[in-house]
Design an enzyme around this catalytic site. Structure first.
Site, PDB file in Angstrom:
ATOM      1  N   ARG A 129       0.394  -0.791   0.188  1.00  0.00           N
ATOM      2  CA  ARG A 129       0.050  -0.073  -0.034  1.00  0.00           C
ATOM      3  C   ARG A 129       0.832   0.673   0.387  1.00  0.00           C
ATOM      4  O   ARG A 129       0.748   2.438  -0.899  1.00  0.00           O
ATOM      5  CB  ARG A 129      -0.635   0.062   1.067  1.00  0.00           C
ATOM      6  CG  ARG A 129      -1.928   1.472   1.281  1.00  0.00           C
ATOM      7  CD  ARG A 129      -2.563   1.270   2.612  1.00  0.00           C
ATOM      8  NE  ARG A 129      -1.662   0.553   3.678  1.00  0.00           N
ATOM      9  CZ  ARG A 129      -1.514   1.364   4.365  1.00  0.00           C
ATOM     10  NH1 ARG A 129      -1.510   2.858   4.367  1.00  0.00           N
ATOM     11  NH2 ARG A 129      -1.149   0.627   5.438  1.00  0.00           N
ATOM     12  N   TYR A 146     -16.908  16.824 -16.118  1.00  0.00           N
ATOM     13  CA  TYR A 146     -17.220  15.196 -15.981  1.00  0.00           C
ATOM     14  C   TYR A 146     -18.286  15.775 -15.564  1.00  0.00           C
ATOM     15  O   TYR A 146     -18.223  16.426 -13.713  1.00  0.00           O
ATOM     16  CB  TYR A 146     -15.933  14.965 -16.455  1.00  0.00           C
ATOM     17  CG  TYR A 146     -16.779  13.280 -15.497  1.00  0.00           C
ATOM     18  CD1 TYR A 146     -17.663  12.339 -16.643  1.00  0.00           C
ATOM     19  CD2 TYR A 146     -16.190  12.811 -14.944  1.00  0.00           C
ATOM     20  CE1 TYR A 146     -18.094  11.028 -15.924  1.00  0.00           C
ATOM     21  CE2 TYR A 146     -16.517  11.089 -14.041  1.00  0.00           C
ATOM     22  CZ  TYR A 146     -17.401  10.544 -15.202  1.00  0.00           C
ATOM     23  OH  TYR A 146     -17.799   8.954 -14.347  1.00  0.00           O
ATOM     24  N   LYS A 190      -8.114   5.571 -19.203  1.00  0.00           N
ATOM     25  CA  LYS A 190      -8.882   6.557 -20.950  1.00  0.00           C
ATOM     26  C   LYS A 190      -6.913   6.129 -21.775  1.00  0.00           C
ATOM     27  O   LYS A 190      -7.190   4.688 -21.532  1.00  0.00           O
ATOM     28  CB  LYS A 190      -8.711   7.800 -21.068  1.00  0.00           C
ATOM     29  CG  LYS A 190      -9.825   8.292 -19.597  1.00  0.00           C
ATOM     30  CD  LYS A 190     -11.731   7.262 -20.032  1.00  0.00           C
ATOM     31  CE  LYS A 190     -12.592   7.459 -18.711  1.00  0.00           C
ATOM     32  NZ  LYS A 190     -12.673   7.313 -17.668  1.00  0.00           N
ATOM     33  N   ASP A 247      -7.317  18.650 -15.263  1.00  0.00           N
ATOM     34  CA  ASP A 247      -7.742  17.433 -16.027  1.00  0.00           C
ATOM     35  C   ASP A 247      -7.378  17.259 -17.296  1.00  0.00           C
ATOM     36  O   ASP A 247      -7.350  17.694 -18.343  1.00  0.00           O
ATOM     37  CB  ASP A 247      -8.820  16.693 -15.178  1.00  0.00           C
ATOM     38  CG  ASP A 247      -9.349  15.670 -15.580  1.00  0.00           C
ATOM     39  OD1 ASP A 247      -8.784  14.800 -16.109  1.00  0.00           O
ATOM     40  OD2 ASP A 247     -10.773  14.996 -15.345  1.00  0.00           O
TER      41      ASP A 247
END
Length: 415
Positions: A64, A117, A215, A190
């Site tokens: 982690r 978005y 993406k 972004d």
């Protein structure tokens, strides 16, 4: 050789892997997939600071906190964006949440693009405004003066997408960086829609860049992830704390391996995405059943000059409005074979989605109307297939629309 002496195409293929400390057994050409959850340490060290372990020197404790496969990806993503610090997250949303959390506290104010978005807008509203007492103002950031007017003494963050989803609006990154810094705030961008291959916001003055690696960076629609890149060491420390400890939203080793593989072909894919998207945009712009096309590469795009100035390419996403009611849109979509109806974008395959009932359905009808997201608006992620097959598929869609007779007598709403 210093990474700044290397071209983007080289960084995207080799950086973070060749000459790394990822394997103490062999010099792997491809970083191995490290699935371990924990690591053996050499012995007790009461004075050790576990937060100062150096993964680049092969110092690992728990996956982690750091993992060799993820570490390689984070170095590569940072280099591709021209940044120093990179962090990979379990999703693009996790990357955004962590970045906003690292820059605001209760009582602070955020100025954000109104054409974000839908998921990001919902997150800003339901999480930050309703639960964390952070005020958010949405503005049309195409107008720099509108952003200036929205800034307050308590503003700590400007949050932008450029191009936006789904109307392909742009904002002037360099100008907004000046606005943010004059106000003592950070500018976050972004950069998902065009990837670091076509746009690098840090070089234009942004403080932090985020991606949905789902993406273009991965590029094959088989991995979900996110990334943050910054040159701000203090900000990187705060975001890294949230990634590793505060929320534990790190990217899995397998997904890191997949994105590392995907970045190797990013330059090749982006060139083909853009080539195909331009052909599709020009085809749609000339079609009598289309009332508007939104693609920065078109000279008709109202911000084409800004696109040419701050981007080296225009990407593979566009949106357009049909001269049709919702029944006609369904007829058009139902006839397509090369454009599956699906959310997401940036994969090698072409996709089409209906923002009003899919990505932006969480917004109210009034909010969608104000943004120009009508029932006739479609967003396309243009893939790398042969362009003639894509255009032939669109012909099938328009033939079905004509046969249905479901066209409108008045133009669709657009921006």
């Amino acid at each position: 050789m210093d990474i700044h002496d290397k071209r983007f195409e080289t960084l995207s293929v080799t950086h973070g892997e060749h000459g790394s400390t990822m394997s103490d057994v062999a010099e792997d050409v491809v970083v191995p997939l490290h699935l371990t959850s924990t690591y053996a340490v050499g012995g007790l060290n009461p004075d050790a600071d576990l937060e100062c372990l150096d993964p680049d020197a092969g110092e690992y404790l728990y996956s982690r906190l750091s993992n060799p496969t993820r570490n390689a990806l984070e170095h590569r993503l940072a280099a591709m964006e021209g940044g120093e610090f990179g962090m990979a997250f379990a999703s693009g949303t996790a990357a955004i949440v962590s970045t906003v959390m690292a820059t605001v506290q209760p009582g602070d104010h955020v100025v954000a693009f109104d054409d974000l978005y839908g998921g990001t807008k919902t997150m800003l509203s339901r999480l930050f405004e309703e639960r964390l007492n952070v005020d958010v103002t949405l503005v049309d950031a195409r107008d720099v003066d509108a952003v200036v007017d929205a800034v307050r003494p308590e503003t700590t963050l400007l949050w932008m997408e450029t191009p936006t989803n789904p109307l392909m609006h742009l904002c002037d990154i360099e100008a907004l960086a000046d606005v943010a810094h004059d106000a003592g705030a950070k500018l976050g961008v972004d950069n998902t829609f065009v990837s670091p291959y076509f746009q690098q916001p840090l070089a234009l003055g942004a403080d932090v860049v985020v991606h949905s690696t789902t993406k273009y960076l991965n590029g094959h629609s088989d991995s979900v992830g996110g990334a943050v890149v910054t040159n701000d060491e203090e900000l990187a420390g705060e975001i890294g704390f949230l990634q590793q400890v505060g929320m534990g939203n790190m990217l899995s080793p397998f997904d890191a391996y997949m994105v590392l593989r995907g970045t190797k072909t990013l330059p090749l894919r982006m060139e083909r995405h853009q080539e195909n998207a331009m052909a599709v945009a020009e085809y749609l712009e000339a079609h009598e059943s289309v009332t508007a096309v939104h693609y920065p590469g078109l000279e008709s795009h109202p911000q084409h000059d800004l696109a040419r100035r701050q981007m080296s390419g225009y990407g593979g996403v566009l949106s357009f409005s049909l001269d049709a009611d919702l029944d006609g849109v369904e007829q058009f979509l139902g006839a397509l074979r090369e454009f599956p109806l699906a959310v997401s974008l940036g994969g090698v395959e072409s996709l089409v989605e209906h923002p009003a009932t899919m990505t932006h359905s969480p917004l109210t009808q009034t909010a969608r109307d104000l943004l120009g997201i009508s029932n006739s608006l479609l967003r396309m992620s243009v893939g790398v297939e042969h362009v003639d097959d894509l255009l032939a598929d669109l012909d099938r869609g328009f033939d079905a629309l004509d046969a249905s007779g479901a066209t409108q007598t008045t133009p669709s709403a657009s921006d």
